[in-house]
Design a protein around this motif. Structure first.
Motif, PDB file in Angstrom:
ATOM      1  N   MET A  39      33.904  76.430  52.263  1.00 41.06           N
ATOM      2  CA  MET A  39      33.825  74.983  52.083  1.00 41.06           C
ATOM      3  C   MET A  39      35.206  74.341  52.137  1.00 41.06           C
ATOM      4  SD  MET A  39      30.914  75.049  49.077  1.00 41.06           S
ATOM      5  CE  MET A  39      30.815  73.290  48.744  1.00 41.06           C
ATOM      6  N   GLY A  40      36.246  75.169  52.076  1.00 39.72           N
ATOM      7  CA  GLY A  40      37.597  74.662  52.264  1.00 39.72           C
ATOM      8  C   GLY A  40      38.329  74.260  51.011  1.00 39.72           C
ATOM      9  N   PHE A  41      37.776  74.583  49.835  1.00 38.78           N
ATOM     10  CA  PHE A  41      38.421  74.170  48.597  1.00 38.78           C
ATOM     11  C   PHE A  41      39.431  75.227  48.153  1.00 38.78           C
ATOM     12  CE2 PHE A  41      34.234  71.988  48.289  1.00 38.78           C
ATOM     13  CZ  PHE A  41      34.723  70.694  48.383  1.00 38.78           C
ATOM     14  N   GLU A  42      40.571  74.770  47.681  1.00 43.22           N
ATOM     15  CA  GLU A  42      41.622  75.677  47.214  1.00 43.22           C
ATOM     16  C   GLU A  42      41.687  75.695  45.695  1.00 43.22           C
ATOM     17  OE1 GLU A  42      45.425  75.796  49.581  1.00 43.22           O
ATOM     18  OE2 GLU A  42      44.734  73.778  50.056  1.00 43.22           O
ATOM     19  N   ALA A  43      41.951  74.524  45.111  1.00 44.36           N
ATOM     20  CA  ALA A  43      42.168  74.433  43.665  1.00 44.36           C
ATOM     21  C   ALA A  43      41.001  73.716  43.006  1.00 44.36           C
ATOM     22  CB  ALA A  43      43.473  73.686  43.372  1.00 44.36           C
ATOM     23  N   VAL A  44      40.747  74.060  41.754  1.00 47.37           N
ATOM     24  CA  VAL A  44      39.666  73.413  41.018  1.00 47.37           C
ATOM     25  C   VAL A  44      40.108  72.010  40.615  1.00 47.37           C
ATOM     26  CG1 VAL A  44      38.796  75.598  40.156  1.00 47.37           C
ATOM     27  CG2 VAL A  44      40.438  74.330  38.804  1.00 47.37           C
ATOM     28  N   SER A  45      39.141  71.103  40.477  1.00 41.38           N
ATOM     29  CA  SER A  45      39.435  69.755  39.997  1.00 41.38           C
ATOM     30  C   SER A  45      39.590  69.806  38.474  1.00 41.38           C
ATOM     31  CB  SER A  45      38.303  68.799  40.379  1.00 41.38           C
ATOM     32  OG  SER A  45      37.141  69.070  39.615  1.00 41.38           O
ATOM     33  N   PRO A  46      40.134  68.761  37.851  1.00 45.31           N
ATOM     34  CA  PRO A  46      40.329  68.783  36.391  1.00 45.31           C
ATOM     35  C   PRO A  46      39.049  69.062  35.602  1.00 45.31           C
ATOM     36  CG  PRO A  46      41.604  66.997  37.351  1.00 45.31           C
ATOM     37  CD  PRO A  46      40.780  67.582  38.470  1.00 45.31           C
ATOM     38  N   ILE A  47      37.914  68.467  36.000  1.00 48.49           N
ATOM     39  CA  ILE A  47      36.681  68.692  35.249  1.00 48.49           C
ATOM     40  C   ILE A  47      36.203  70.128  35.457  1.00 48.49           C
ATOM     41  CG2 ILE A  47      35.148  67.839  37.086  1.00 48.49           C
ATOM     42  CD1 ILE A  47      34.633  67.391  33.286  1.00 48.49           C
TER      43      ILE A  47
END
Length: 581
Positions: free
Chosen positions: A22-30
């Motif tokens: 899906m192309g995500f690297e880092a988690v979001s704050p939530i």
């Protein structure tokens, strides 16, 4: 802001593979707070706005617990509308792409219930649906909850506003006692707090705490675009403003790679920067950007950390960031060292509301702009080409070239003007196909903010003044708005039709005030079951034993079918077309 990567969260290999694709690297704050808490098995309340990555925040821990060999329902996710149910189901499926044998099913009003029943009988582990339709299946015993170990209430405050409070309570009360209950809500009204107290066990509270941000002195614009037109609009803006150096932000690594390929294919000097690059590749890209060999740097938020180039003239938000802080960090890449900077955001559909929230939170001003037309771009290109010609005429020795051209003009039947026009066209390059069919200015975010408040007041749970006056009355905001109404989709146009008195169908509902039912209960049931926004529902005239409801004529059949087996506040209802005198 500390960065946490998905591979630091002890996730299963199939989920990590799906997240990477899906192309995500880092988690979001939530996600950084919610995923570890849920993986410990704790009940949780998450307070976060839409667009912060909530679906993955509850979807990833939920999928970690699913037993693919067990064909029974193991998780139920409740949402306020059919659109959200479909959207969340699609994202959960993407997260479960490499988890074989896991089936995800959205259930909602407005879709043939027989098809849903057939899918449920084949075996489904995750059910995602609106409260009314989930209760309908539970009554029919087509949804059995004996093996449910996880329940998620997403947009809990919106479900409350739409009249689903009793439905939520009924569903939760029938689930097994030994389960994990997760709730996400942007606000925390007392009724939602009561649900948490009754149905959760020592829940951990997770909030995204916003820091005070300093917005740099950068002129900020935004453009409303269609997904298929984003590359074309970006190229037009590049041609119109012609920044020497610019940074384009995408939300995913895949998005970076695809955009770089598209820009290079159109002749732009663009390179990508994301977490999959080795340090050697990263250094090469950054050196090229600093030296001016690369004019356009396309990057993810994580990869862009540490970019320290003073003469970036423009920043483009090709994708709207998930987090407000990311927006400020992005536009801070330009306007440095006292220079003038510009930031441009391309907004698709409902992302305009996210941008509205960013503007409000950051206390900044983002100016709507019309998409530049091909004529605008042509004029700019011609002017730049002629400027180069003037410089050449004033500084260069053109004698040898003149001799060559004189000889060619004698041999060929062309005039000097023909030759100049051909050379100008070669210099300008090929024009792209004009596929953009809407050059109206974007809506002001401030107007949008007022529209959204009216939307909630009239259609999503605050009913003051609307009922009993027979509709919107004197408020003609949606009918005479200088063209804004025409820019909305078919559902929103139905709202315009309503307030201008066009094509409304009157429905009869066989319950009223004597059954302790409010207009909000009826509105919530119709909107939730039929999958139409509450704002398109017209006048609700309530009497002791019955109620009349106006809906856009084009949705009357959809409403009637969706409400065939629905209940309102636990009461069986009959809804039919009202008889005309």
């Amino acid at each position: 802001m500390e960065t946490i990567r998905f591979d630091e969260l002890n996730l299963s290999a199939p989920i990590l593979r799906a997240v990477a694709e899906m192309g995500f690297e880092a988690v979001s704050p939530i996600q950084a707070q919610a995923i570890p808490a849920q993986m410990e098995g704790r009940d949780m309340i998450g307070q976060a706005q839409t667009g912060t990555g909530k679906t993955a925040a509850f979807g990833i821990p939920l999928l970690q617990k699913i037993d693919p060999e067990d064909k029974k329902i193991q998780a139920i996710i409740l949402l306020p509308t059919r659109e959200l149910a479909i959207q969340v189901a699609e994202e959960i499926r993407r997260l479960a792409k490499f988890m074989h044998k896991i089936k995800v099913l959205p259930v909602y009003g407005g879709q043939d219930i027989g098809r849903q029943i057939r899918s449920l009988k084949e075996g489904v582990q995750v059910v995602i649906g609106t409260p009314g339709r989930v209760m309908d299946h539970m009554r029919r015993r087509t949804i059995r909850v004996d093996h449910v170990h996880t329940a998620v209430l997403d947009e809990a405050d919106e479900m409350l506003n739409m009249g689903f409070l009793e439905d939520m309570e009924t569903i939760l009360s029938q689930l097994p006692q030994e389960r994990q209950t997760v709730m996400f809500s942007a606000t925390m009204p007392s009724a939602i707090a009561d649900i948490a107290k009754r149905f959760q066990h020592e829940p951990v509270m997770v909030r995204v705490v916003k820091k005070e941000l300093t917005v740099p002195e950068v002129t900020q614009y935004y453009y409303e675009v269609k997904p298929k037109n984003k590359v074309e609009v970006l190229c037009r803006l590049m041609d119109l403003y012609s920044p020497k150096l610019s940074v384009v932000f995408c939300n995913t690594k895949k998005g970076v790679d695809e955009l770089v390929q598209a820009l290079q294919g159109r002749g732009y000097f663009a390179e990508g920067l994301h977490g999959d690059l080795k340090q050697e590749q990263r250094d090469r890209v950054m050196n090229g950007f600093r030296n001016g060999r690369t004019e356009i740097l396309v990057a993810t938020d994580v990869a862009a950390r540490g970019i320290d180039v003073d003469d970036v003239e423009a920043v483009f938000n090709y994708d709207i960031p998930q987090d407000d802080e990311y927006y400020v960090h992005r536009i801070g890449r330009t306007g440095r060292a006292g220079r003038v900077g510009k930031a441009f955001s391309l907004v698709v559909g409902k992302e305009v509301y996210k941008l509205r929230d960013i503007q409000r939170y950051c206390k900044t001003k983002i100016i709507p702009q019309a998409i530049p037309s091909l004529d605008d771009i042509t004029d700019i290109k011609v002017e730049k080409a002629l400027d180069q010609v003037r410089d050449m005429l004033e500084t260069a020795d053109l004698g040898p070239m003149i001799n060559i051209l004189e000889q060619k003009l004698i041999e060929e039947d062309y005039t000097a003007l023909d030759l100049a026009a051909a050379l100008l066209k070669i210099n300008m390059g090929e024009d792209n196909e004009d596929i953009i069919d809407n050059f109206e200015p974007a809506r002001s975010l401030d107007d949008l903010d007022r529209y959204r408040r009216d939307d909630r007041r009239y259609g999503r749970g605050g009913y003051g003044g609307r009922y009993g006056r027979g509709g919107y009355g004197h408020d003609d905001r949606y009918g005479r708005d200088g063209g804004r109404g025409r820019r909305r989709g078919s559902v929103e146009r139905a709202a315009v039709d309503y307030v201008t008195g066009q094509d409304m169908a009157r429905l009869f509902v066989n319950i009223g005030r004597a059954q302790n039912v409010s207009p909000g209960d009826i509105l919530g049931a119709i909107a939730g079951e039929a999958g139409i926004p509450g704002r398109v529902v017209g006048s609700i005239d309530m009497y002791d034993g019955y109620t009349f409801v106006d809906v856009p004529g084009q949705y009357s059949a959809q409403v009637l079918k969706a409400m065939e087996h629905a209940k309102i506040k636990g009461k069986n209802v009959r809804i039919e077309m009202a008889k005309r005198n």
